[in-house]
Motif scaffolding. Structure first.
Motif, PDB file in Angstrom:
ATOM      1  N   PHE A 168      66.320  37.981 -10.860  1.00 51.09           N
ATOM      2  CA  PHE A 168      65.964  37.406 -12.158  1.00 51.09           C
ATOM      3  C   PHE A 168      65.300  38.444 -13.062  1.00 51.09           C
ATOM      4  CE2 PHE A 168      62.725  35.531 -14.901  1.00 51.09           C
ATOM      5  CZ  PHE A 168      63.519  34.718 -15.698  1.00 51.09           C
ATOM      6  N   ASP A 183      66.111  30.454 -19.185  1.00 52.57           N
ATOM      7  CA  ASP A 183      66.887  29.377 -18.560  1.00 52.57           C
ATOM      8  C   ASP A 183      68.360  29.733 -18.464  1.00 52.57           C
ATOM      9  OD1 ASP A 183      64.862  27.702 -17.917  1.00 52.57           O
ATOM     10  OD2 ASP A 183      64.961  26.532 -19.762  1.00 52.57           O
ATOM     11  N   ARG A 222      68.728  31.977 -15.558  1.00 53.15           N
ATOM     12  CA  ARG A 222      68.696  31.204 -14.294  1.00 53.15           C
ATOM     13  C   ARG A 222      70.016  30.474 -14.066  1.00 53.15           C
ATOM     14  NH1 ARG A 222      63.463  29.872 -16.255  1.00 53.15           N
ATOM     15  NH2 ARG A 222      61.962  31.303 -15.304  1.00 53.15           N
ATOM     16  N   GLU A 223      70.558  29.896 -15.141  1.00 52.48           N
ATOM     17  CA  GLU A 223      71.858  29.212 -15.037  1.00 52.48           C
ATOM     18  C   GLU A 223      72.940  30.170 -14.543  1.00 52.48           C
ATOM     19  OE1 GLU A 223      73.437  27.489 -18.792  1.00 52.48           O
ATOM     20  OE2 GLU A 223      71.527  26.402 -18.728  1.00 52.48           O
ATOM     21  N   THR A 224      72.905  31.396 -15.089  1.00 51.28           N
ATOM     22  CA  THR A 224      73.921  32.373 -14.703  1.00 51.28           C
ATOM     23  C   THR A 224      73.761  32.757 -13.232  1.00 51.28           C
ATOM     24  OG1 THR A 224      73.842  33.240 -16.957  1.00 51.28           O
ATOM     25  CG2 THR A 224      74.993  34.571 -15.332  1.00 51.28           C
ATOM     26  N   LEU A 225      72.524  32.944 -12.785  1.00 53.88           N
ATOM     27  CA  LEU A 225      72.292  33.262 -11.366  1.00 53.88           C
ATOM     28  C   LEU A 225      72.870  32.155 -10.490  1.00 53.88           C
ATOM     29  CD1 LEU A 225      68.661  34.694 -11.547  1.00 53.88           C
ATOM     30  CD2 LEU A 225      70.674  35.916 -10.705  1.00 53.88           C
ATOM     31  N   ASP A 226      72.640  30.922 -10.899  1.00 55.54           N
ATOM     32  CA  ASP A 226      73.156  29.779 -10.156  1.00 55.54           C
ATOM     33  C   ASP A 226      74.692  29.796 -10.132  1.00 55.54           C
ATOM     34  OD1 ASP A 226      72.582  27.404  -8.723  1.00 55.54           O
ATOM     35  OD2 ASP A 226      73.324  26.268 -10.442  1.00 55.54           O
ATOM     36  N   ASP A 235      70.140  32.484  -5.802  1.00 49.62           N
ATOM     37  CA  ASP A 235      69.040  31.548  -5.999  1.00 49.62           C
ATOM     38  C   ASP A 235      68.259  31.921  -7.265  1.00 49.62           C
ATOM     39  OD1 ASP A 235      66.829  29.987  -5.954  1.00 49.62           O
ATOM     40  OD2 ASP A 235      66.036  30.741  -4.041  1.00 49.62           O
ATOM     41  N   PRO A 236      68.293  31.062  -8.283  1.00 51.22           N
ATOM     42  CA  PRO A 236      67.623  31.399  -9.553  1.00 51.22           C
ATOM     43  C   PRO A 236      66.117  31.581  -9.397  1.00 51.22           C
ATOM     44  CG  PRO A 236      68.985  29.431  -9.781  1.00 51.22           C
ATOM     45  CD  PRO A 236      68.944  29.757  -8.327  1.00 51.22           C
ATOM     46  N   LYS A 237      65.533  30.966  -8.356  1.00 61.22           N
ATOM     47  CA  LYS A 237      64.095  31.088  -8.169  1.00 61.22           C
ATOM     48  C   LYS A 237      63.754  32.123  -7.102  1.00 61.22           C
ATOM     49  CE  LYS A 237      63.011  26.331  -9.512  1.00 61.22           C
ATOM     50  NZ  LYS A 237      63.980  25.374  -8.939  1.00 61.22           N
TER      51      LYS A 237
END
Ligand SMILES: Nc1ncnc2c1ncn2[C@@H]1O[C@H](COP(=O)(O)OP(=O)(O)OP(=O)(O)O)[C@@H](O)[C@H]1O
Ligand SMILES: [Mg+2]
Length: 210
Positions: free
Chosen positions: A93, A109, A112-116, A121-123
Motif C-alpha cells: 500500500f 481507497d 486499496r480497491e486496486t490491491l484487492d 491484501d489491502p490492509k
C-alpha cells in the motif's frame, strides 16, 4: 480520440551491436487488446520502452492519440516493463501511495480497491521485501492499473504468476478493456494471447509482422 491510439511509423532503434527495431510500422486501434509475440531478444521490450517514452528512437516516429510521445510521466499510460522496482522496506500500500502521490489522481481507497482487484491484501502490513515473486508481480500490475490509464503497456504481465493468478489477471485485463482501456501486451504463452488478444503481431529480429 484518434482511431489508432498508438501509431508506430518506421521506427528504428540501434544499439552498438544490434539494431533492435528495423523500420517497425504498426498501428494499434483504440479499445482493443493487442498481442505481441516473438523470441527472446527480438525487440518487444525495446518497442514498449519507445512507446512509453523511456527510450528515444534513432529515426521514425511514435504517435500517441495522434501526438508524438512525451516523457513517460506526462502520459496517461500504465506500464509494466520487466521487474517493477519497489521499495522493499515499505508495504505494498505504501509503495503505491508513494507512486500515486506523483500525480495525485487517486485516493487511498482507490489504491486499496486496486490491491484487492489484483488479489493482494489491502490492509496487509507485510513489507514488499518479504513478498513472493507472484505477489511482487501482482503489485506491479496494481501499480500499472491503479490510475485507470487509457493505455496499458504490459510486457509479459503473467510472469511469475501461478495458474490461478494467470486466470485472475486475464479476467482483470478483460474487465479493464471493457471499461475502455486499450491494452498492448507481450507474452511467451500462446494461451494468454489466444484468450485475450484481438490482434497479434510477431516480432522477429527487430522486424514486426502481423
Ligand atoms: N539498453 C540496451 N543496450 C544495448 N542493447 C540492448 C538494450 N536493450 C535491448 N538491447 C538489445 O536489443 C535487442 C532486443 O531486446 P529486447 O529486450 O527488446 O528483446 P525482447 O523481445 O523483449 O526479448 P525477451 O523475450 O527476452 O524479453 C536484444 O538484442 C538486446 O540485447
Ligand atoms: Mg522483453
Amino acid at each position: 480520440m484518434a482511431e489508432y491510439l498508438v501509431e508506430v511509423q518506421s521506427a528504428v532503434k540501434k544499439f552498438k551491436e544490434t539494431t533492435a527495431l528495423k523500420q517497425v510500422t504498426v498501428k494499434f486501434e483504440a479499445g482493443k487488446i493487442h498481442g505481441i509475440i516473438g523470441r527472446n531478444g527480438s525487440g518487444k521490450t525495446v518497442l514498449f520502452k519507445c512507446i512509453c517514452g523511456f527510450m528515444k528512437l534513432d529515426s521514425g516516429a511514435i504517435l500517441l492519440d495522434g501526438e508524438p510521445v512525451k516523457p513517460a510521466v506526462a502520459q496517461d499510460i500504465g506500464i509494466i516493463i520487466e521487474e517493477p522496482g519497489f521499495i522493499g522496506s515499505l508495504s505494498g500500500f505504501k509503495n503505491l501511495k508513494l507512486l500515486a502521490s506523483i500525480r495525485r489522481e487517486i485516493t487511498d481507497d482507490e489504491i486499496r480497491e486496486t490491491l484487492d482487484l489484483v488479489g493482494l491484501d489491502p490492509k496487509g502490513k507485510k513489507h514488499v521485501s518479504k513478498y513472493s515473486l507472484g505477489m511482487r508481480h501482482r503489485l506491479g500490475i496494481a501499480q500499472a492499473i491503479m490510475e485507470r490509464p487509457k493505455l496499458l503497456i504490459l510486457d509479459e504481465p503473467m510472469n511469475g504468476l501461478d495458474k490461478q493468478g494467470v486466470l485472475e489477471m486475464r479476467e482483470l485485463f478483460k474487465k479493464l478493456n471493457q471499461e475502455g482501456a486499450t491494452i498492448i501486451l507481450s507474452s511467451h504463452y500462446a494461451e494468454d494471447i489466444e484468450a485475450l488478444c484481438e490482434t497479434v503481431c510477431e516480432m522477429d529480429n527487430g522486424e514486426l509482422t502481423e
